[in-house]
Design a protein around this motif. Structure first.
Motif, PDB file in Angstrom:
ATOM      1  N   ILE A 162       0.860  -1.177   0.000  1.00 13.67           N
ATOM      2  CA  ILE A 162       0.000   0.000   0.000  1.00 13.67           C
ATOM      3  C   ILE A 162       0.901   1.234   0.000  1.00 13.67           C
ATOM      4  CG2 ILE A 162      -1.867   1.228   1.164  1.00 13.67           C
ATOM      5  CD1 ILE A 162      -2.327  -1.476   2.740  1.00 13.67           C
ATOM      6  N   ILE A 163       0.713   2.083  -0.979  1.00 15.33           N
ATOM      7  CA  ILE A 163       1.436   3.348  -1.046  1.00 15.33           C
ATOM      8  C   ILE A 163       0.437   4.432  -0.675  1.00 15.33           C
ATOM      9  CG2 ILE A 163       2.661   4.995  -2.517  1.00 15.33           C
ATOM     10  CD1 ILE A 163       2.839   1.572  -3.688  1.00 15.33           C
ATOM     11  N   VAL A 164       0.691   5.090   0.449  1.00 12.74           N
ATOM     12  CA  VAL A 164      -0.217   6.113   0.971  1.00 12.74           C
ATOM     13  C   VAL A 164       0.341   7.483   0.627  1.00 12.74           C
ATOM     14  CG1 VAL A 164      -1.246   7.108   3.056  1.00 12.74           C
ATOM     15  CG2 VAL A 164      -0.958   4.622   2.867  1.00 12.74           C
ATOM     16  N   ASP A 165      -0.490   8.299   0.032  1.00 18.10           N
ATOM     17  CA  ASP A 165      -0.154   9.679  -0.323  1.00 18.10           C
ATOM     18  C   ASP A 165      -0.982  10.589   0.571  1.00 18.10           C
ATOM     19  OD1 ASP A 165       0.291  12.136  -1.576  1.00 18.10           O
ATOM     20  OD2 ASP A 165      -1.029  11.672  -3.259  1.00 18.10           O
ATOM     21  N   VAL A 166      -0.328  11.243   1.538  1.00 20.83           N
ATOM     22  CA  VAL A 166      -1.018  12.198   2.397  1.00 20.83           C
ATOM     23  C   VAL A 166      -1.010  13.520   1.647  1.00 20.83           C
ATOM     24  CG1 VAL A 166      -1.086  13.332   4.637  1.00 20.83           C
ATOM     25  CG2 VAL A 166      -0.302  10.951   4.459  1.00 20.83           C
ATOM     26  N   ARG A 195       2.548  16.328   8.713  1.00 18.98           N
ATOM     27  CA  ARG A 195       2.345  17.260   7.602  1.00 18.98           C
ATOM     28  C   ARG A 195       1.915  16.544   6.333  1.00 18.98           C
ATOM     29  NH1 ARG A 195       7.600  19.890   5.194  1.00 18.98           N
ATOM     30  NH2 ARG A 195       6.134  20.047   3.509  1.00 18.98           N
ATOM     31  N   GLN A 196       1.345  17.336   5.434  1.00 18.98           N
ATOM     32  CA  GLN A 196       0.977  16.836   4.118  1.00 18.98           C
ATOM     33  C   GLN A 196       2.255  16.515   3.336  1.00 18.98           C
ATOM     34  OE1 GLN A 196       0.805  19.968   5.119  1.00 18.98           O
ATOM     35  NE2 GLN A 196       1.960  21.112   3.618  1.00 18.98           N
ATOM     36  N   SER A 197       2.105  15.973   2.164  1.00 18.05           N
ATOM     37  CA  SER A 197       3.190  15.568   1.256  1.00 18.05           C
ATOM     38  C   SER A 197       4.040  14.446   1.836  1.00 18.05           C
ATOM     39  CB  SER A 197       4.064  16.762   0.816  1.00 18.05           C
ATOM     40  OG  SER A 197       4.865  17.240   1.882  1.00 18.05           O
ATOM     41  N   THR A 198       3.425  13.652   2.710  1.00 15.86           N
ATOM     42  CA  THR A 198       4.091  12.483   3.274  1.00 15.86           C
ATOM     43  C   THR A 198       3.653  11.261   2.468  1.00 15.86           C
ATOM     44  OG1 THR A 198       4.113  13.458   5.482  1.00 15.86           O
ATOM     45  CG2 THR A 198       4.352  11.070   5.352  1.00 15.86           C
ATOM     46  N   ILE A 199       4.630  10.440   2.107  1.00 19.60           N
ATOM     47  CA  ILE A 199       4.365   9.187   1.387  1.00 19.60           C
ATOM     48  C   ILE A 199       4.754   8.044   2.324  1.00 19.60           C
ATOM     49  CG2 ILE A 199       4.825   7.802  -0.680  1.00 19.60           C
ATOM     50  CD1 ILE A 199       3.618  10.586  -1.306  1.00 19.60           C
ATOM     51  N   LEU A 200       3.824   7.126   2.544  1.00 15.35           N
ATOM     52  CA  LEU A 200       4.070   5.955   3.383  1.00 15.35           C
ATOM     53  C   LEU A 200       3.966   4.711   2.524  1.00 15.35           C
ATOM     54  CD1 LEU A 200       1.556   6.920   6.176  1.00 15.35           C
ATOM     55  CD2 LEU A 200       4.011   7.088   6.385  1.00 15.35           C
ATOM     56  N   ILE A 201       4.783   3.730   2.835  1.00 16.40           N
ATOM     57  CA  ILE A 201       4.677   2.431   2.163  1.00 16.40           C
ATOM     58  C   ILE A 201       4.420   1.381   3.238  1.00 16.40           C
ATOM     59  CG2 ILE A 201       5.830   0.701   0.747  1.00 16.40           C
ATOM     60  CD1 ILE A 201       7.452   2.996  -0.467  1.00 16.40           C
ATOM     61  N   PHE A 202       3.334   0.641   3.041  1.00 17.80           N
ATOM     62  CA  PHE A 202       2.990  -0.448   3.943  1.00 17.80           C
ATOM     63  C   PHE A 202       3.131  -1.764   3.203  1.00 17.80           C
ATOM     64  CE2 PHE A 202       0.894   3.048   5.984  1.00 17.80           C
ATOM     65  CZ  PHE A 202       0.904   2.737   7.329  1.00 17.80           C
TER      66      PHE A 202
END
Length: 131
Positions: free
Chosen positions: A46-50, A98-105
């Motif tokens: 899962i690639i999360v785009d905040v 903050r915004q513009s954070t990318i998370l990888i699960f």
């Protein structure tokens, strides 16, 4: 059947398959707790785009993330867009300041996070190196 006709049919079949292969694209969904949890339980990448609509850094990240959605290595990944202004429970649960954070699960486990990266090569390397 002549060799020419056989070769022609083989080439035609190959070209007919190209649009199908080229159209494989990872899914992009808006965040919901239930769909995120289901993807985690399935063990998906899962690639999360905040994201925030007003954020220039987020806008700069979008073409890179869209390009990554077309990468065949991510065809089975799920891209999830979290709205920075309204998905506060997700932000608190994952300590996102903050915004513009990318998370990888990888399933339930957070594998990596990146904040405010807009360099195409570095963002691509970050995502592809952590799947």
């Amino acid at each position: 059947m002549s060799k020419f006709k056989t070769l022609f049919l083989a080439i035609a079949a190959l070209f007919a398959a190209i649009p199908v292969a080229a159209s494989a694209q990872a899914s992009l969904v808006e965040y919901s707790a239930s769909s995120f949890r289901a993807a985690q339980e399935e063990g998906r990448i899962i690639i999360v785009d905040v994201h925030a609509e007003w954020c220039p850094t987020c806008r700069a990240q979008q073409p890179i993330l869209n390009e990554l959605r077309n990468d065949p290595r991510l065809a089975d990944a799920l891209f999830v867009r979290v709205d920075y202004d309204s998905d506060r429970a997700f932000l608190r649960a994952h300590r996102i300041p903050r915004q513009s954070t990318i998370l990888i699960f990888n399933g339930r486990e957070e594998a990596a996070r990146s904040i405010a990266e807009t360099n195409r090569n570095r963002l691509r390397s970050f995502v592809l190196g952590n799947i």
